[in-house]
Design an enzyme around this catalytic site. Structure first.
Site, PDB file in Angstrom:
ATOM      1  N   ASP A  53       0.867  -1.317  -0.286  1.00 41.06           N
ATOM      2  CA  ASP A  53      -0.016  -0.006  -0.003  1.00 41.06           C
ATOM      3  C   ASP A  53       0.820   1.462  -0.133  1.00 41.06           C
ATOM      4  OD1 ASP A  53       0.852  -0.108   2.743  1.00 41.06           O
ATOM      5  OD2 ASP A  53      -1.074  -0.085   3.435  1.00 41.06           O
ATOM      6  N   SER A  54       2.143   1.294  -0.043  1.00 40.31           N
ATOM      7  CA  SER A  54       3.219   2.186  -0.372  1.00 40.31           C
ATOM      8  C   SER A  54       3.062   2.800  -1.687  1.00 40.31           C
ATOM      9  CB  SER A  54       4.640   1.739  -0.329  1.00 40.31           C
ATOM     10  OG  SER A  54       5.002   0.584  -0.918  1.00 40.31           O
ATOM     11  N   ASP A  56      -1.018  -6.156   0.119  1.00 38.97           N
ATOM     12  CA  ASP A  56      -1.311  -5.684   1.559  1.00 38.97           C
ATOM     13  C   ASP A  56      -2.853  -5.413   1.477  1.00 38.97           C
ATOM     14  OD1 ASP A  56       0.853  -4.806   3.141  1.00 38.97           O
ATOM     15  OD2 ASP A  56       1.348  -3.176   1.903  1.00 38.97           O
ATOM     16  N   GLU A  73      -0.999  -5.391   8.431  1.00 36.86           N
ATOM     17  CA  GLU A  73      -0.112  -4.850   9.398  1.00 36.86           C
ATOM     18  C   GLU A  73      -0.738  -5.060  11.021  1.00 36.86           C
ATOM     19  OE1 GLU A  73       0.446  -0.711   8.650  1.00 36.86           O
ATOM     20  OE2 GLU A  73       1.287  -1.104   6.743  1.00 36.86           O
ATOM     21  N   GLU A  95       9.709  -4.007  10.200  1.00 35.14           N
ATOM     22  CA  GLU A  95       9.917  -2.772   9.615  1.00 35.14           C
ATOM     23  C   GLU A  95      10.440  -1.919  10.664  1.00 35.14           C
ATOM     24  OE1 GLU A  95       7.124  -0.848   7.109  1.00 35.14           O
ATOM     25  OE2 GLU A  95       8.440   0.982   6.976  1.00 35.14           O
TER      26      GLU A  95
HETATM   27  O1  KIV Z   1       3.602  -1.219   1.452  1.00 32.12           O
HETATM   28  C1  KIV Z   1       4.908  -1.467   1.449  1.00 32.12           C
HETATM   29  O2  KIV Z   1       5.476  -1.254   0.553  1.00 32.12           O
HETATM   30  C2  KIV Z   1       5.462  -2.236   2.532  1.00 32.12           C
HETATM   31  C3  KIV Z   1       6.793  -2.397   2.640  1.00 32.12           C
HETATM   32  C4  KIV Z   1       7.456  -1.120   3.184  1.00 32.12           C
HETATM   33  C5  KIV Z   1       7.248  -3.716   3.446  1.00 32.12           C
HETATM   34  O3  KIV Z   1       4.636  -2.762   3.477  1.00 32.12           O
END
Ligand code: KIV
Length: 266
Positions: free
Chosen positions: A46-47, A85, A116, A183
């Site tokens: 979700d980045s 995610d 998460e 993380e």
């Molecule tokens: O959303 C993402 O890219 C992540 C990475 C930072 C592991 O969760």
């Protein structure tokens, strides 16, 4: 679609102490290149809210966004395992998490969902696992909680914080998490998580003593706007070509040349 790398591959790699290489991707073209470079796990993170959509955090990302990007990436993969995610507030209870995971797997083509979570959310991980969904539990720094945390900071700095991280790890593993992802932890705390758990442990900003490493694609290509995260490295600056940079990242993780001390928190 059946890809070459499976959960069994990741478990075997941990058993054989072969470093697992993971990287994010959000579209078809990059998915193909990342796959061809030999990355084992591709994360549709979700980045994407930040690096694809230009938001300040991952909070605005919707489940529909995740399904869309997952479908694009899935079409580009032949080899890598596809982790995706669950976005912010799509997993608030068992039912919501199951419905969200169903969309990511059935419509998107995800192999595994990433949640998460901390110990209190272990029941959601358990519900997913009981229903047959492969789950990665992401703890330590949880970017979806940035509003509560007040910023992106290294977690588990004092002994009480470190113990909380270890408690999270054990609760999430006991709930059925198949992969753990940490993380922004000191290398010492991440090493304690690895010692006290049995699942493949993938780290980002968590030092070298993990079973695998992951970075955000834009960070390792040096194209994230602003200050790059300390735990990343610009592989494109070293190599000058995207495909070569991806291969250099794979090689650096496989041979334990990345991360180095300068990418690590104490
Ligand atoms: O959303 C993402 O890219 C992540 C990475 C930072 C592991 O969760």
């Amino acid at each position: 679609m059946s890809r070459t790398v499976t959960l069994a591959t990741l478990r075997r790699m941990k058993a054989e102490q072969a470093p697992i290489v993971a990287l994010t991707a959000y579209d078809y073209s990059f998915a193909r290149q990342v796959d061809a470079a030999g990355v084992d796990v591709v994360l549709v993170g979700d980045s994407l809210g930040m690096v694809m959509q230009g938001h300040a955090s991952t909070v605005p990302v919707t489940l529909a966004d995740m399904v869309y990007h997952t479908r694009c990436v899935a079409r580009g993969l032949e080899r890598a395992y596809l982790m995706v995610d669950l976005p912010f507030l799509s997993d608030t209870d068992d039912r919501a998490a199951l419905e969200s995971a169903a969309r990511l797997m059935k419509e998107g083509g995800a192999d595994m969902v990433k949640v998460e979570a901390h110990a209190a959310q272990a029941p959601v991980v358990e519900a997913l696992s009981r229903a047959g969904v492969p789950v990665c539990a992401h703890f330590g720094l949880r970017p979806q909680r940035v509003g509560q945390l007040g910023g992106y900071r290294v977690q588990g700095r004092d002994e009480a914080g470190a113990q909380q991280v270890l408690d999270d790890a054990q609760a999430l593993e006991a709930a059925g998490a198949d992969v753990l992802l940490v993380e922004c932890l000191s290398a010492a705390v991440a090493a304690r998580v690895r010692e006290q758990t049995h699942r493949p442990l993938i780290g980002i900003g968590a030092g070298a003593d993990c079973d695998g490493q992951i970075l955000v694609l834009q960070d390792m290509l040096g194209i994230t706007p602003g200050q790059p995260p300390r735990f990343s490295h610009d592989f494109l600056a070293d190599t000058g070509r995207i495909q070569t940079a991806l291969e250099a990242y794979v090689e650096a993780v496989r041979t334990r040349q990345f991360p180095q001390l300068q990418h690590t928190f104490e």
